[in-house]
Design an enzyme around this catalytic site. Structure first.
Site, PDB file in Angstrom:
ATOM      1  N   LYS A  85       2.266  -3.733   6.836  1.00 15.87           N
ATOM      2  CA  LYS A  85       2.741  -3.723   5.457  1.00 15.87           C
ATOM      3  C   LYS A  85       4.068  -3.574   5.448  1.00 15.87           C
ATOM      4  O   LYS A  85       4.487  -4.242   4.438  1.00 15.87           O
ATOM      5  CB  LYS A  85       1.786  -2.794   4.534  1.00 15.87           C
ATOM      6  CG  LYS A  85       0.270  -2.826   4.340  1.00 15.87           C
ATOM      7  CD  LYS A  85      -0.037  -4.101   3.604  1.00 15.87           C
ATOM      8  CE  LYS A  85      -1.584  -4.319   3.587  1.00 15.87           C
ATOM      9  NZ  LYS A  85      -1.760  -5.720   2.812  1.00 15.87           N
TER      10      LYS A  85
ATOM     11  N   TYR B   3      -1.654  -0.675  10.828  1.00 17.48           N
ATOM     12  CA  TYR B   3      -2.009  -1.185   9.387  1.00 17.48           C
ATOM     13  C   TYR B   3      -0.832  -1.025   8.615  1.00 17.48           C
ATOM     14  O   TYR B   3      -0.380  -1.969   7.867  1.00 17.48           O
ATOM     15  CB  TYR B   3      -3.146  -0.647   9.000  1.00 17.48           C
ATOM     16  CG  TYR B   3      -3.436  -1.071   7.424  1.00 17.48           C
ATOM     17  CD1 TYR B   3      -3.917  -2.456   7.051  1.00 17.48           C
ATOM     18  CD2 TYR B   3      -3.137   0.030   6.621  1.00 17.48           C
ATOM     19  CE1 TYR B   3      -4.049  -2.696   5.857  1.00 17.48           C
ATOM     20  CE2 TYR B   3      -3.313  -0.343   5.201  1.00 17.48           C
ATOM     21  CZ  TYR B   3      -3.823  -1.468   4.864  1.00 17.48           C
ATOM     22  OH  TYR B   3      -3.753  -1.959   3.193  1.00 17.48           O
TER      23      TYR B   3
ATOM     24  N   SER C  84       0.631  -1.208   0.066  1.00 19.03           N
ATOM     25  CA  SER C  84      -0.053   0.006  -0.051  1.00 19.03           C
ATOM     26  C   SER C  84       0.886   1.142   0.058  1.00 19.03           C
ATOM     27  O   SER C  84       1.943   1.281   0.431  1.00 19.03           O
ATOM     28  CB  SER C  84      -0.844   0.027   1.188  1.00 19.03           C
ATOM     29  OG  SER C  84      -1.409   1.192   1.480  1.00 19.03           O
TER      30      SER C  84
HETATM   31  P1  NAD Z   1     -11.247  -6.969   1.135  1.00 15.48           P
HETATM   32  O1  NAD Z   1     -11.390  -6.705   2.705  1.00 15.48           O
HETATM   33  O2  NAD Z   1     -12.250  -6.377   0.410  1.00 15.48           O
HETATM   34  O3  NAD Z   1     -10.695  -8.238   0.873  1.00 15.48           O
HETATM   35  C1  NAD Z   1      -9.630  -8.817   1.480  1.00 15.48           C
HETATM   36  C2  NAD Z   1      -9.994 -10.322   1.599  1.00 15.48           C
HETATM   37  O4  NAD Z   1      -9.574 -11.014   2.486  1.00 15.48           O
HETATM   38  C3  NAD Z   1     -11.604 -10.249   2.146  1.00 15.48           C
HETATM   39  O5  NAD Z   1     -12.362 -11.065   1.443  1.00 15.48           O
HETATM   40  C4  NAD Z   1     -11.329 -11.209   3.647  1.00 15.48           C
HETATM   41  O6  NAD Z   1     -12.368 -12.034   3.856  1.00 15.48           O
HETATM   42  C5  NAD Z   1     -10.084 -11.878   3.361  1.00 15.48           C
HETATM   43  N1  NAD Z   1      -9.171 -12.206   4.456  1.00 15.48           N
HETATM   44  C6  NAD Z   1      -8.853 -11.553   5.417  1.00 15.48           C
HETATM   45  N2  NAD Z   1      -8.196 -11.896   6.533  1.00 15.48           N
HETATM   46  C7  NAD Z   1      -8.140 -13.223   6.020  1.00 15.48           C
HETATM   47  C8  NAD Z   1      -7.432 -14.460   6.519  1.00 15.48           C
HETATM   48  N3  NAD Z   1      -6.576 -14.256   7.573  1.00 15.48           N
HETATM   49  N4  NAD Z   1      -7.565 -15.497   5.831  1.00 15.48           N
HETATM   50  C9  NAD Z   1      -8.444 -15.539   4.393  1.00 15.48           C
HETATM   51  N5  NAD Z   1      -8.789 -14.642   4.191  1.00 15.48           N
HETATM   52  C10 NAD Z   1      -8.705 -13.547   4.904  1.00 15.48           C
HETATM   53  O7  NAD Z   1      -9.876  -5.778   0.937  1.00 15.48           O
HETATM   54  P2  NAD Z   1      -9.490  -5.290  -0.403  1.00 15.48           P
HETATM   55  O8  NAD Z   1      -9.696  -3.627  -0.522  1.00 15.48           O
HETATM   56  O9  NAD Z   1      -9.631  -6.303  -1.475  1.00 15.48           O
HETATM   57  O10 NAD Z   1      -7.857  -5.458  -0.225  1.00 15.48           O
HETATM   58  C11 NAD Z   1      -7.019  -6.342  -0.570  1.00 15.48           C
HETATM   59  C12 NAD Z   1      -5.722  -6.206  -0.378  1.00 15.48           C
HETATM   60  O11 NAD Z   1      -4.983  -4.917  -0.521  1.00 15.48           O
HETATM   61  C13 NAD Z   1      -5.429  -6.150   1.485  1.00 15.48           C
HETATM   62  O12 NAD Z   1      -4.322  -6.757   1.594  1.00 15.48           O
HETATM   63  C14 NAD Z   1      -5.146  -4.624   1.738  1.00 15.48           C
HETATM   64  O13 NAD Z   1      -4.723  -4.319   2.614  1.00 15.48           O
HETATM   65  C15 NAD Z   1      -4.536  -4.281   0.354  1.00 15.48           C
HETATM   66  N6  NAD Z   1      -4.856  -2.812  -0.061  1.00 15.48           N
HETATM   67  C16 NAD Z   1      -6.008  -2.559  -0.098  1.00 15.48           C
HETATM   68  C17 NAD Z   1      -6.165  -0.858  -0.506  1.00 15.48           C
HETATM   69  C18 NAD Z   1      -7.617  -0.484  -0.503  1.00 15.48           C
HETATM   70  O14 NAD Z   1      -7.984   0.692  -0.247  1.00 15.48           O
HETATM   71  N7  NAD Z   1      -8.549  -1.459  -0.823  1.00 15.48           N
HETATM   72  C19 NAD Z   1      -5.242  -0.235  -0.510  1.00 15.48           C
HETATM   73  C20 NAD Z   1      -4.091  -0.734  -0.523  1.00 15.48           C
HETATM   74  C21 NAD Z   1      -3.653  -2.214  -0.192  1.00 15.48           C
HETATM   75  C1  WQD Z   2      -9.350   9.808   0.599  1.00 13.95           C
HETATM   76  C2  WQD Z   2      -9.504  11.138   1.098  1.00 13.95           C
HETATM   77  C3  WQD Z   2      -9.837  11.776   3.449  1.00 13.95           C
HETATM   78  C4  WQD Z   2     -13.597   9.771   3.925  1.00 13.95           C
HETATM   79  C5  WQD Z   2      -6.819   4.855   2.980  1.00 13.95           C
HETATM   80  C6  WQD Z   2      -5.871   4.148   4.073  1.00 13.95           C
HETATM   81  C7  WQD Z   2      -4.743   3.572   2.958  1.00 13.95           C
HETATM   82  C8  WQD Z   2      -5.426   2.709   1.885  1.00 13.95           C
HETATM   83  C9  WQD Z   2      -6.206   3.268   1.060  1.00 13.95           C
HETATM   84  C10 WQD Z   2      -5.134   0.483   2.398  1.00 13.95           C
HETATM   85  C11 WQD Z   2      -8.922  12.010   2.348  1.00 13.95           C
HETATM   86  C12 WQD Z   2     -11.120  12.153   2.510  1.00 13.95           C
HETATM   87  C13 WQD Z   2     -12.387  10.385   3.274  1.00 13.95           C
HETATM   88  C14 WQD Z   2     -14.763  10.613   4.196  1.00 13.95           C
HETATM   89  C15 WQD Z   2     -13.567  12.504   3.384  1.00 13.95           C
HETATM   90  N1  WQD Z   2      -5.707   1.498   2.166  1.00 13.95           N
HETATM   91  N2  WQD Z   2     -12.427  11.749   3.263  1.00 13.95           N
HETATM   92  N3  WQD Z   2     -14.777  11.971   4.075  1.00 13.95           N
HETATM   93  O1  WQD Z   2      -6.934   7.671   3.638  1.00 13.95           O
HETATM   94  O2  WQD Z   2      -6.106   8.019   1.374  1.00 13.95           O
HETATM   95  O3  WQD Z   2      -6.324   5.960   2.252  1.00 13.95           O
HETATM   96  O4  WQD Z   2      -7.298   3.870   2.097  1.00 13.95           O
HETATM   97  O5  WQD Z   2      -4.055   0.185   2.268  1.00 13.95           O
HETATM   98  O6  WQD Z   2      -3.889   2.865   3.806  1.00 13.95           O
HETATM   99  O7  WQD Z   2      -5.489   5.076   4.894  1.00 13.95           O
HETATM  100  O8  WQD Z   2      -8.321   7.109   1.827  1.00 13.95           O
HETATM  101  O9  WQD Z   2     -10.659   6.982   1.070  1.00 13.95           O
HETATM  102  O10 WQD Z   2     -10.031   7.134   3.495  1.00 13.95           O
HETATM  103  O11 WQD Z   2      -9.602   9.258   1.978  1.00 13.95           O
HETATM  104  O12 WQD Z   2     -13.256  13.728   3.399  1.00 13.95           O
HETATM  105  O13 WQD Z   2     -15.719  10.333   4.700  1.00 13.95           O
HETATM  106  O14 WQD Z   2     -10.914  11.516   1.300  1.00 13.95           O
HETATM  107  O15 WQD Z   2      -9.761  13.014   4.394  1.00 13.95           O
HETATM  108  O16 WQD Z   2      -8.405  13.157   2.079  1.00 13.95           O
HETATM  109  P1  WQD Z   2      -6.885   7.371   2.332  1.00 13.95           P
HETATM  110  P2  WQD Z   2      -9.831   7.666   2.069  1.00 13.95           P
END
Ligand code: NAD
Ligand code: WQD
Length: 336
Positions: free
Chosen positions: A152, A148, A124
């Site tokens: 990562k 979190y 991330s």
């Molecule tokens: P999500 O929660 O929709 O998907 C994650 C999946 O993993 C879920 O289906 C959950 O049931 C499963 N899971 C969680 N823990 C588990 C375990 N111990 N064993 C088996 N299954 C498990 O999330 P997502 O948005 O699809 O994210 C996927 C990955 O990408 C995550 O690792 C997340 O940290 C990373 N990521 C997400 C974002 C984002 O904003 N969505 C941004 C950066 C990184």
């Molecule tokens: C985006 C912008 C908020 C909600 C997060 C995690 C990051 C990654 C992605 C997993 C910001 C603003 C948001 C709301 C708002 N996840 N906001 N009102 O914070 O960039 O990233 O998700 O790895 O680790 O921190 O994403 O979508 O929460 O926010 O004004 O109700 O929207 O302040 O500027 P963020 P976000």
């Protein structure tokens, strides 16, 4: 190629499974369903004509992992499974370290036992901490501002050590910026449980009438309109990045890190307006105080992924908003 997809019924995993199937690769999903629904499988089948193999289980279950890796003759793994709620990670750090760090270690140990050495890991942009120099390149300093993000960062460090210890590993960490959007069919999309933490699903729920108004977290940042700026990337582009990473890494040793972002930043108010245009409604909002831990702006330099992986985000902000709206309006309460 047969690919184990941990967390494959989740938001990014489900979109990636669709792309894998369309490329002719075979995903085998393992997911505990802690944050996703089993009905995702039917939706993937509706889109692709193929229902992916599914094992309900936890990545911390070493015996189960080895069984799945062997029985399905898995050649590579994409590791999405993990917990991702930043706020929850602050109040429940052990849960996050156990799931995200321990889970990844168990997975890599099982892969080692089964001689599967190709892995793509969901990292991330949060690993850039509170960096202020934009755009972010992969060699920018890393740090974490919450458990979190720390989880990562720890997994990235473990991966680096593993690749140093044995050069037969090929591991790619993909640092996602802000994934949004949905499959254009409207059949799969993001379905957060409870109050959405992230901007785009919150906007979608305001548009569909599940929430009254958006709270804009701060309008006094040093950004053009004072609201936070982020690099939003369409989940289909992101999914495609995994296929490019696999094609690049498979059989090629070493540890590789890539940003997956568009290279462009948009503010909260720009997102609100773009989403309003897509759904044809004026979305209510109010300015609230800053959310603790937020940075003013964050966007990627995606050049490395473009030159090495031959990957580039193609979809526009309009695509992101239209596809999210299509998904949300067809599934106002998410998956059944
Ligand atoms: P999500 O929660 O929709 O998907 C994650 C999946 O993993 C879920 O289906 C959950 O049931 C499963 N899971 C969680 N823990 C588990 C375990 N111990 N064993 C088996 N299954 C498990 O999330 P997502 O948005 O699809 O994210 C996927 C990955 O990408 C995550 O690792 C997340 O940290 C990373 N990521 C997400 C974002 C984002 O904003 N969505 C941004 C950066 C990184
Ligand atoms: C985006 C912008 C908020 C909600 C997060 C995690 C990051 C990654 C992605 C997993 C910001 C603003 C948001 C709301 C708002 N996840 N906001 N009102 O914070 O960039 O990233 O998700 O790895 O680790 O921190 O994403 O979508 O929460 O926010 O004004 O109700 O929207 O302040 O500027 P963020 P976000």
């Amino acid at each position: 190629m047969k690919i184990l997809v941990t967390g494959g019924t989740g938001y990014i995993g489900s979109h990636t499974c669709v792309q894998l199937i369309e490329k002719g690769w075979q995903p085998v999903i393992i997911d505990s369903l802690v944050n996703s629904k089993i009905s995702v499988l039917e939706r993937i089948e509706k889109i692709t004509g193929t229902r992916p193999a599914f094992v309900e289980g936890d990545v911390r279950d070493a015996d189960l992992l080895q069984k799945v890796l062997r029985e399905h003759a898995i050649e590579a793994v994409i590791h999405f499974a993990g917990l991702k709620a930043v706020g929850e990670s602050i109040s429940m750090p052990l849960k996050y370290y156990d799931n995200n760090v321990h889970g990844s270690v168990v997975l890599m140990e099982a892969m080692k036992q089964c001689n599967v050495k190709t892995l793509v890991f969901s990292s991330s942009a949060t690993v850039y901490g509170d960096a202020t120099k934009m755009p972010l390149k992969e060699d920018a300093p890393t740090s974490a501002t919450n458990p979190y993000g720390q989880s990562k960062l720890m997994v990235e460090k473990i991966i680096a050590d593993l690749c140093t210890s044995n050069p037969s590993w090929s591991i790619t960490a993909l640092r996602y910026f802000n994934p949004v959007g949905a499959h254009e069919s409207g059949l799969i999309g993001e379905d957060p449980q409870g109050i959405p933490n992230n901007l785009m699903p919150f906007l979608a729920q305001v548009a569909v009438g599940r929430r009254e108004e958006l709270q804009v977290f701060g309008n006094d940042y040093q950004t053009p309109d004072g609201t936070g700026v982020r690099d939003y990337i369409h989940v289909i582009d992101l999914a495609q990045g995994h296929l490019c990473a696999l094609a690049h890494a498979h059989g090629k040793a070493g540890y590789h890190v890539f940003n997956l972002g568009t290279g462009k930043g948009n503010s909260v108010l720009e997102m609100l307006n773009a989403f309003g245009k897509a759904c044809g409604k004026k979305l209510k909002y109010k300015i609230a105080s800053r959310r603790p831990g937020d940075v003013a702006a964050s966007w990627a330099d995606p050049q490395k992924a473009q030159s090495v992986l031959n990957w580039k985000a193609e979809k526009s902000m309009d695509d992101m908003c239209q596809d999210t709206w299509h998904w949300q309006s067809q599934n106002p309460n998410g998956y059944p």
